[in-house]
Motif scaffolding. Structure first.
Motif, mmCIF file in Angstrom:
data_model
loop_
_atom_site.group_PDB
_atom_site.id
_atom_site.type_symbol
_atom_site.label_atom_id
_atom_site.label_comp_id
_atom_site.label_asym_id
_atom_site.label_seq_id
_atom_site.Cartn_x
_atom_site.Cartn_y
_atom_site.Cartn_z
ATOM 1 N N VAL A 174 0.849 -1.191 0.000
ATOM 2 C CA VAL A 174 0.000 0.000 0.000
ATOM 3 C C VAL A 174 0.881 1.235 0.000
ATOM 4 N N ASP A 175 0.311 2.368 -0.424
ATOM 5 C CA ASP A 175 0.981 3.660 -0.274
ATOM 6 C C ASP A 175 0.556 4.214 1.083
ATOM 7 N N VAL A 176 1.432 4.113 2.060
ATOM 8 C CA VAL A 176 1.090 4.521 3.418
ATOM 9 C C VAL A 176 0.750 6.007 3.481
ATOM 10 N N ALA A 177 1.408 6.833 2.679
ATOM 11 C CA ALA A 177 1.099 8.263 2.686
ATOM 12 C C ALA A 177 -0.343 8.508 2.258
ATOM 13 N N ALA A 178 -0.783 7.823 1.205
ATOM 14 C CA ALA A 178 -2.163 7.963 0.763
ATOM 15 C C ALA A 178 -3.128 7.403 1.799
ATOM 16 N N GLU A 179 -2.755 6.296 2.425
ATOM 17 C CA GLU A 179 -3.611 5.688 3.443
ATOM 18 C C GLU A 179 -3.783 6.595 4.655
ATOM 19 N N MET A 180 -2.711 7.295 5.039
ATOM 20 C CA MET A 180 -2.812 8.194 6.184
ATOM 21 C C MET A 180 -3.684 9.408 5.858
ATOM 22 N N ALA A 181 -3.653 9.843 4.603
ATOM 23 C CA ALA A 181 -4.539 10.941 4.208
ATOM 24 C C ALA A 181 -5.995 10.521 4.327
ATOM 25 N N LEU A 182 -6.302 9.297 3.930
ATOM 26 C CA LEU A 182 -7.667 8.797 4.065
ATOM 27 C C LEU A 182 -8.055 8.624 5.535
ATOM 28 N N LEU A 183 -7.106 8.163 6.346
ATOM 29 C CA LEU A 183 -7.381 7.997 7.773
ATOM 30 C C LEU A 183 -7.730 9.333 8.423
ATOM 31 N N TYR A 201 -13.797 9.898 -0.730
ATOM 32 C CA TYR A 201 -12.578 10.237 -0.013
ATOM 33 C C TYR A 201 -11.352 10.195 -0.921
ATOM 34 N N ASP A 202 -11.294 9.204 -1.815
ATOM 35 C CA ASP A 202 -10.145 9.134 -2.729
ATOM 36 C C ASP A 202 -10.116 10.345 -3.654
ATOM 37 N N GLU A 203 -11.281 10.725 -4.156
ATOM 38 C CA GLU A 203 -11.362 11.896 -5.029
ATOM 39 C C GLU A 203 -10.973 13.160 -4.275
ATOM 40 N N PHE A 204 -11.433 13.256 -3.026
ATOM 41 C CA PHE A 204 -11.095 14.420 -2.215
ATOM 42 C C PHE A 204 -9.593 14.490 -1.962
#
Length: 504
Positions: A174-183, A201-204
């Motif tokens: 996974v891309d942890v940076a992207a995952e943390m943004a979603l979190l 959320y992904d679009e945002f």
């Protein structure tokens, strides 16, 4: 360190000067380092960049513009075409600029240009009486006693992420940076905007990345003071992004107004949006305008998730490079997450130290600036009117006069027995003075709780071809994301906190 660096631009431990500010080729081994681990950072050039190279570097990554002298000198003067500048990294001088004589130092034109894109009427950018009124209205939500009530919601957001990661199976990438943004967006949905964010959320997240990429670009036109009426590169993309955000925000406001109209007056949703719509300035009795409400919603949607997501991303990366600190965080998390909900973040002492060290090495806001209204003196250096004052937390936090081995990852600096040695004006991850980040305690609590819970549940390992590099686009983010292999350690239920048992 192995995969921690860009193969074409890899830095290693310092061999000559303490602090890792000067680096060389990375050795061909992958040790688990807790002592003297130097995470990826630009190699400061020994001489200041000439103008053509400076402009190109500012456009690509301003973080790479800082020459070695700025990490050695408390105050340095720089001659620019549009203004004289003082780069100030002397704690006493910083105190004078941001506190003791703050009235003489206002936001400069470049900073105002950046903040004008959607945030011009929000707390981050307004000045004088408007700022004072907004601060009075917004402060109650971010008081410590209020922030602690969000602990359960923060854990719920982490649980949702944990469930998703567990469903990916063993060793998923996974891309942890992207995952943390979603979190962090999910945390906002559960705490600040309890009706949720009206969009995908992904679009945002993608729109927010585009927003920061465009407004964070410093070009020749900005440096020369060309009016904003002259089009900038990326202007069309920015307008489309702002239209998207305005649509999201208008839907949030409309949904909340409908909910408030249907809710008894004594029982409104207790979150920031309700406060924004109903708050009155105790001094004047006036409420915020719709434009101010919109700007502040965008401020908290952007600053409230982007900076915390970056802090979490860097923290996870740093722990992935240090098995001893990872073990300490994991041991603390196993113990404290089984305890009472009340005071949880305060008990996560080691985890918080890791977050604070990540904020030191990779401060979310890498630089801030002011412009002098009148004459002054800073550290014996004369300041003329219209002098640009630049204070860069990235430089300050790695300054050779202020820190021992500043380029190394060492969370022990922030453990209770050593915390008092950290100078108040040598560490500014959230700013200081009247303009200190209003959401600092919220962000630090969120990052600490999330890091503890995720470290307890998962092993994280950089992929072999990962290119980890800090890039300054308003916030300090991993330029290529953080591609990591996520391996569950325990996909059982999170320990039920004793407070939750009582509520049940």
């Amino acid at each position: 360190m192995g995969a921690a660096g860009n193969p074409s631009r890899r830095w290693a431990l310092l061999h000559i000067i303490p602090g890792c500010l000067v680096a060389g080729p990375m050795p061909d081994f992958e040790p688990e380092i807790s002592q003297n681990y130097c995470p990826p950072a630009p190699l400061p050039p020994e001489r200041r960049l000439r103008w053509i190279r400076l402009l190109a570097t500012l456009k690509r990554n301003p973080l790479e513009c800082w020459s070695a002298e700025f990490f050695r000198e408390p105050i340095a003067r720089v001659r620019l075409p549009f203004a004289d500048a003082l780069l100030v990294h002397d704690p006493a001088a910083i105190r004078r600029v941001l506190i003791d004589n703050a009235g003489n130092y206002r936001k400069d034109p470049i900073q105002r240009r950046i903040l004008a894109n959607g945030l011009a009427d929000g707390l981050l950018s307004v000045e004088d009486a408007r700022w004072e009124a907004q601060r009075r209205m917004l402060a109650p939500l971010f008081a410590r006693r209020t922030v602690t009530t969000f602990t359960g919601a923060m854990l719920t957001a982490v649980d949702r992420l944990t469930e998703r990661w567990c469903n990916l199976g063993q060793g998923a990438a996974v891309d942890v940076a992207a995952e943390m943004a979603l979190l962090t967006l999910n945390v906002l949905a559960l705490t600040i905007f309890s009706d949720g964010i009206a969009g995908d959320y992904d679009e945002f997240r993608d729109a927010m990345n585009a927003y920061f990429a465009v407004i964070g670009r410093i070009g020749v036109l900005d440096l020369l003071g060309v009016p904003q009426s002259v089009p900038r590169p990326g202007g069309g993309r920015l307008r489309r992004t702002m239209t998207y955000f305005e649509g999201i925000i208008d839907r949030i406001i409309e949904a909340r107004r409908d909910r408030l109209a249907a809710t008894p007056a004594g029982d409104p949703p207790a979150d920031l949006l309700t406060l924004l719509l109903r708050a009155l300035d105790p001094s004047t009795g006036q409420s915020m305008s719709l434009t101010e409400v919109r700007s502040n919603i965008l401020t908290f949607l952007s600053a409230g998730h982007e900076t915390t997501a970056n802090a979490l991303s860097w923290s996870i990366f740093l722990l992935s490079q240090s098995s001893p600190w990872r073990a300490r965080v994991r041991e603390e998390a196993a113990r404290e997450l089984a305890g009472p909900l009340e005071g949880l973040a305060d008990r996560l002492v080691v985890t918080r130290a890791v977050v604070e060290e990540a904020l030191r090495l990779y401060p979310p806001i890498a630089a801030l600036s002011r412009m002098a209204k009148g004459p002054d003196r800073l550290g014996g250096v004369a300041v003329e009117p219209r002098t640009l004052i630049v204070i860069a937390p990235y430089v300050l936090h790695r300054h050779l006069l202020l820190w021992d081995q500043p380029g190394t990852f060492d969370p022990s600096r922030f453990l209770p027995e050593q915390r008092s040695r950290v100078g108040r004006f040598a560490y500014l991850p959230f700013g200081i003075g009247l303009r200190i980040c209003i959401g600092a305690s919220f962000a630090l609590q969120e990052a600490t709780i999330a890091l503890a819970a995720l470290t307890r549940r998962f092993e994280t390992e950089l992929l072999p071809d990962a290119k980890v590099w800090p890039s300054q686009k308003i916030t300090l983010r991993p330029e290529h994301g953080l591609p990591m292999r996520v391996t569950p350690r325990d996909c059982g239920e999170r320990p039920v906190l004793r407070d939750e048992k009582k509520r049940a």
